[in-house]
Structure formats: C-alpha cells, structure tokens
Design a protein around this motif. Structure first.
Motif, PDB file in Angstrom:
ATOM      1  N   ASN A   1      40.510 -80.580 -49.180  1.00 19.29           N
ATOM      2  CA  ASN A   1      39.657 -80.641 -50.368  1.00 19.29           C
ATOM      3  C   ASN A   1      40.418 -81.036 -51.630  1.00 19.29           C
TER       4      ASN A   1
ATOM      5  N   THR B   1      38.825 -77.506 -45.553  1.00 20.88           N
ATOM      6  CA  THR B   1      40.050 -77.790 -44.795  1.00 20.88           C
ATOM      7  C   THR B   1      39.742 -78.167 -43.347  1.00 20.88           C
TER       8      THR B   1
ATOM      9  N   TYR C   1      33.397 -68.015 -48.634  1.00 23.56           N
ATOM     10  CA  TYR C   1      34.772 -67.509 -48.758  1.00 23.56           C
ATOM     11  C   TYR C   1      34.757 -66.083 -49.315  1.00 23.56           C
ATOM     12  N   PRO C   2      34.232 -65.122 -48.520  1.00 24.50           N
ATOM     13  CA  PRO C   2      34.085 -63.755 -49.034  1.00 24.50           C
ATOM     14  C   PRO C   2      35.386 -62.950 -48.976  1.00 24.50           C
TER      15      PRO C   2
ATOM     16  N   VAL D   1      47.314 -72.704 -54.838  1.00 23.56           N
ATOM     17  CA  VAL D   1      47.132 -74.138 -54.638  1.00 23.56           C
ATOM     18  C   VAL D   1      47.545 -74.822 -55.946  1.00 23.56           C
TER      19      VAL D   1
ATOM     20  N   ASP E   1      45.077 -75.936 -58.599  1.00 24.41           N
ATOM     21  CA  ASP E   1      44.427 -74.821 -59.301  1.00 24.41           C
ATOM     22  C   ASP E   1      45.367 -74.295 -60.394  1.00 24.41           C
TER      23      ASP E   1
ATOM     24  N   ARG F   1      34.911 -75.569 -60.595  1.00 26.69           N
ATOM     25  CA  ARG F   1      35.166 -74.145 -60.571  1.00 26.69           C
ATOM     26  C   ARG F   1      36.367 -73.810 -59.676  1.00 26.69           C
TER      27      ARG F   1
ATOM     28  N   ARG G   1      38.325 -66.869 -58.611  1.00 28.89           N
ATOM     29  CA  ARG G   1      38.616 -65.927 -59.691  1.00 28.89           C
ATOM     30  C   ARG G   1      40.075 -65.506 -59.732  1.00 28.89           C
TER      31      ARG G   1
HETATM   32  N1  MHF Z   1      41.490 -75.609 -54.564  1.00 29.08           N
HETATM   33  C1  MHF Z   1      41.562 -74.700 -53.599  1.00 29.08           C
HETATM   34  N2  MHF Z   1      42.042 -73.474 -53.878  1.00 29.08           N
HETATM   35  C2  MHF Z   1      42.133 -72.519 -52.901  1.00 29.08           C
HETATM   36  O1  MHF Z   1      42.599 -71.395 -53.205  1.00 29.08           O
HETATM   37  C3  MHF Z   1      41.730 -72.866 -51.573  1.00 29.08           C
HETATM   38  C4  MHF Z   1      41.241 -74.160 -51.333  1.00 29.08           C
HETATM   39  N3  MHF Z   1      41.154 -75.053 -52.351  1.00 29.08           N
HETATM   40  N4  MHF Z   1      40.832 -74.558 -50.094  1.00 29.08           N
HETATM   41  C5  MHF Z   1      41.080 -73.701 -48.969  1.00 29.08           C
HETATM   42  C6  MHF Z   1      40.923 -72.297 -49.346  1.00 29.08           C
HETATM   43  C7  MHF Z   1      39.522 -71.877 -49.742  1.00 29.08           C
HETATM   44  N5  MHF Z   1      39.791 -70.793 -50.650  1.00 29.08           N
HETATM   45  C8  MHF Z   1      38.852 -70.114 -51.417  1.00 29.08           C
HETATM   46  C9  MHF Z   1      37.722 -70.766 -51.879  1.00 29.08           C
HETATM   47  C10 MHF Z   1      36.795 -70.089 -52.666  1.00 29.08           C
HETATM   48  C11 MHF Z   1      36.987 -68.756 -52.979  1.00 29.08           C
HETATM   49  C12 MHF Z   1      35.999 -68.037 -53.808  1.00 29.08           C
HETATM   50  O2  MHF Z   1      35.260 -68.640 -54.556  1.00 29.08           O
HETATM   51  N6  MHF Z   1      35.965 -66.700 -53.751  1.00 29.08           N
HETATM   52  C13 MHF Z   1      35.134 -65.872 -54.616  1.00 29.08           C
HETATM   53  C14 MHF Z   1      35.160 -64.436 -54.184  1.00 29.08           C
HETATM   54  C15 MHF Z   1      33.993 -64.130 -53.277  1.00 29.08           C
HETATM   55  C16 MHF Z   1      33.684 -62.666 -53.180  1.00 29.08           C
HETATM   56  O3  MHF Z   1      33.680 -61.985 -54.220  1.00 29.08           O
HETATM   57  O4  MHF Z   1      33.410 -62.228 -52.054  1.00 29.08           O
HETATM   58  C17 MHF Z   1      35.684 -65.924 -56.041  1.00 29.08           C
HETATM   59  O5  MHF Z   1      34.879 -65.774 -56.976  1.00 29.08           O
HETATM   60  O6  MHF Z   1      36.911 -66.069 -56.209  1.00 29.08           O
HETATM   61  C18 MHF Z   1      38.134 -68.112 -52.504  1.00 29.08           C
HETATM   62  C19 MHF Z   1      39.061 -68.798 -51.726  1.00 29.08           C
HETATM   63  C20 MHF Z   1      41.215 -70.632 -50.830  1.00 29.08           C
HETATM   64  N7  MHF Z   1      41.741 -71.930 -50.515  1.00 29.08           N
END
Ligand code: MHF
Ligand code: KIV
Ligand code: MG
Length: 286
Positions: free
Chosen positions: A69, A77, A172-173, A236, A239, A247, A250
C-alpha cells in the motif's frame, strides 16, 4: 596495550548512537535486551530512502510488505509477491552499510508449511542479501520459524494484529483485548521465542499486555501501537515522515510533513517552467 576484538567492542555500544561501521547482527540485538536499551526500526522500500535512514543511524530496517500500500499502489499487503519483495529488498541492502535489513515474507509465501517458508526465505537471503526475515503468526507459524532458524536464517516474528489476515479480520482491529485473547497472545509470544525467533513485533495490542510480554521474554519485542514498554518501536516510514496520503493509524507520530514539502517543491518547479523563470542563465550552456 590490551587487544580488543573490534566486533566485541562494537557490540557493547548502543544500537542507536553507536559509531561502528560494520553491519548490525542479531547478536547485537540480543545484547541490547541485556542492557535494557530501547532501539528504533523503520521500514524502507528503496535504496535512496534506506541510505538516508542508514546514515541517520537507524540500526534495523524492515523491507515491509507494507510496500504493497505504501509503495506499489495496492489496497493492502495481500497482493505483494516474492518477486517484488526480492527486488526491493536488494535495493535496500544496496543502499545501506550498517543497518540490519529484515525482509518480510509476503502473504502466501510461507503458509503452505516450513519447506515453502525455507525456499522463499532462502531467496531473500541469497538474491537480496537480507540478514533476517519476518513472518506473521505465533503458534500457527512456529514450525516455519523452527526450520528457518535451524537452517541458519534469523527470524523476526510478528503477532497481535497480522495485516496479511485483513480479509479474515474485516479491518485492522486492536488485538489481545479480554482475558482469553491476552492468554493467546502470551502463548504466541512464548511459541515464537521457543521456535528460535530473535525478536517479535507486537502490533496493535494494549500497552499493559505488551509490557507483560516484554518482561516475560528474553528476546526483543518491537512495538507498533503497543505502548511505550517494548524493547523497540517500529513505524512505516511514510507514516513517520508525513508522506502517507490520507488518514494514518492513531499510533502514528509524524516527525515531518514530507508530502506537503514535496508537493510544494513540485508546484514551485511547475510555476517556474510555466512562467519562464527556469532554467535561468546559471542552468544554461553556451
Ligand atoms: N501506511 C501504513 N501504516 C501501517 O502501520 C501499516 C500499513 N500501512 N499497512 C500494513 C499494516 C496495516 N496496519 C494498520 C492499518 C490500520 C490501522 C487502524 O486504523 N487501526 C485503528 C484502530 C482500530 C481499533 O481501535 O480497533 C486506528 O484508529 O489506529 C492499524 C494498523 C499497520 N500496517
Ligand atoms: C508494520 C511492520 C511491522 C510491517 O510488518 C510492515 O511494514 O510490513
Ligand atoms: Mg508486514
């Protein structure tokens, strides 16, 4: 004068801030746990970016399958192939002198079993020159880890949220919430340590649980969204540097705004070309 083995001497220095020029090894990572020293890890997907991080002293670089991504334009991925991993891992190795380069095994390259895992990990070691590989899964991947380690390939494990399973999670919980999930995470951590992994990524797990895992293991824990008490932290790079479009999770802290800066540079160049300000006399030949 007392003779000091140069390798031994450097292994006693900090992973970050150390001045040695030889490549970091998994032995150096093990020694840092003994000193309770925290260390940083970043992803990299190309030689130029990798050389920036290497010269900044980042001791471990991960050629993450997040290249899917972040670098290749996929949604996740999941589509990343071994050919893509081998190509970009080789570039990262070429761009670095000191960092330990870890190559992610992509989805589908190790799930069939230990023999498939060994075949693909061997490709990354021989074709790309990585010093270690990473794969997702705790108890479920222990047999793969065991064969790789027995074969001489250092393995970083990855438990908690394992993004290659995004279709099974439906997102992605956060992982390890509740007593049963916490017990499973502790079992996964023990299983990868027993299988011989030199480190384990803990992704999106409650901080208290990550601290408990870090205390109970003798190998390094590398947190991402896992609180402040892990031995190491990984982000990453896109990020971390404010390059990612849209986005970010967090747990990310942005240390620059490269997306804005690079866009500004592109717009300034375009304005100069359209307005005739570039090239100027000093950029021209006669
Ligand atoms: N740019 C990028 N950063 C990453 O950290 C990452 C990737 N891509 N691609 C592969 C995985 C996917 N990842 C992710 C993607 C989204 C969230 C996410 O949005 N999590 C929510 C929490 C959800 C909850 O509360 O249950 C968040 O708000 O952070 C977390 C890890 C980590 N990895
Ligand atoms: C986020 C890290 C741990 C990773 O697996 C990746 O970048 O692919
Ligand atoms: Mg990954």
């Amino acid at each position: 004068m007392t003779y000091v083995d140069p390798a031994r001497k450097q292994s006693e220095k900090a992973l970050y801030g150390g001045t040695g020029s030889r490549r970091i090894t998994v032995r150096d990572i093990a020694a840092a746990k003994g000193r309770t020293e925290k260390w940083p890890m970043l992803t990299a997907y190309d030689a130029m970016t990798a050389s920036v991080f290497d010269q900044a002293g980042i001791p471990v670089l991960l050629v993450g399958d997040s290249m899917g991504n972040c670098h290749l334009g996929y949604e996740s991925t999941v589509p990343v192939t071994m050919d893509e991993m081998a190509l970009l891992s080789a570039a990262v190795v070429r761009g670095t002198r000191r960092a330990l380069v870890v190559g992610d095994l992509p989805f589908g390259s190790y799930q069939e079993g230990p023999v498939q895992a060994l075949r693909n990990a061997t490709r990354l070691v021989k074709e790309a020159g990585v010093g270690a590989v990473k794969l997702e899964g705790g108890e479920r991947s222990a047999h793969q880890i065991e064969l790789l380690v027995q074969s001489g390939i250092p393995v970083m494990a990855h438990i908690g949220l394992t993004p290659q399973s995004v279709n099974a999670y439906g997102g992605y919980p956060v992982q390890g919430r509740g007593e049963e999930a916490a017990q499973q995470l502790l079992r996964d951590a023990k299983a990868v340590q027993d299988a011989g992994a030199f480190a384990v990524v803990l992704e999106l797990v409650p901080a208290e649980l990550a601290a408990e895992v870090t205390r109970s293991l003798h190998i390094a824990t590398v947190g991402i969204g896992a609180g402040p008490d892990c031995d190491a932290q990984v982000l990453v790079w896109t990020d971390m540097a404010g390059m990612t479009d849209g986005r970010v999770p967090r747990f990310v802290k942005q240390y620059a705004q490269l997306r804005q800066g690079l866009g500004d540079a592109a717009r300034a160049f375009a304005e100069d070309v359209v307005g005739g300000a570039y090239p100027a006399e000093e950029h021209s030949f006669h």
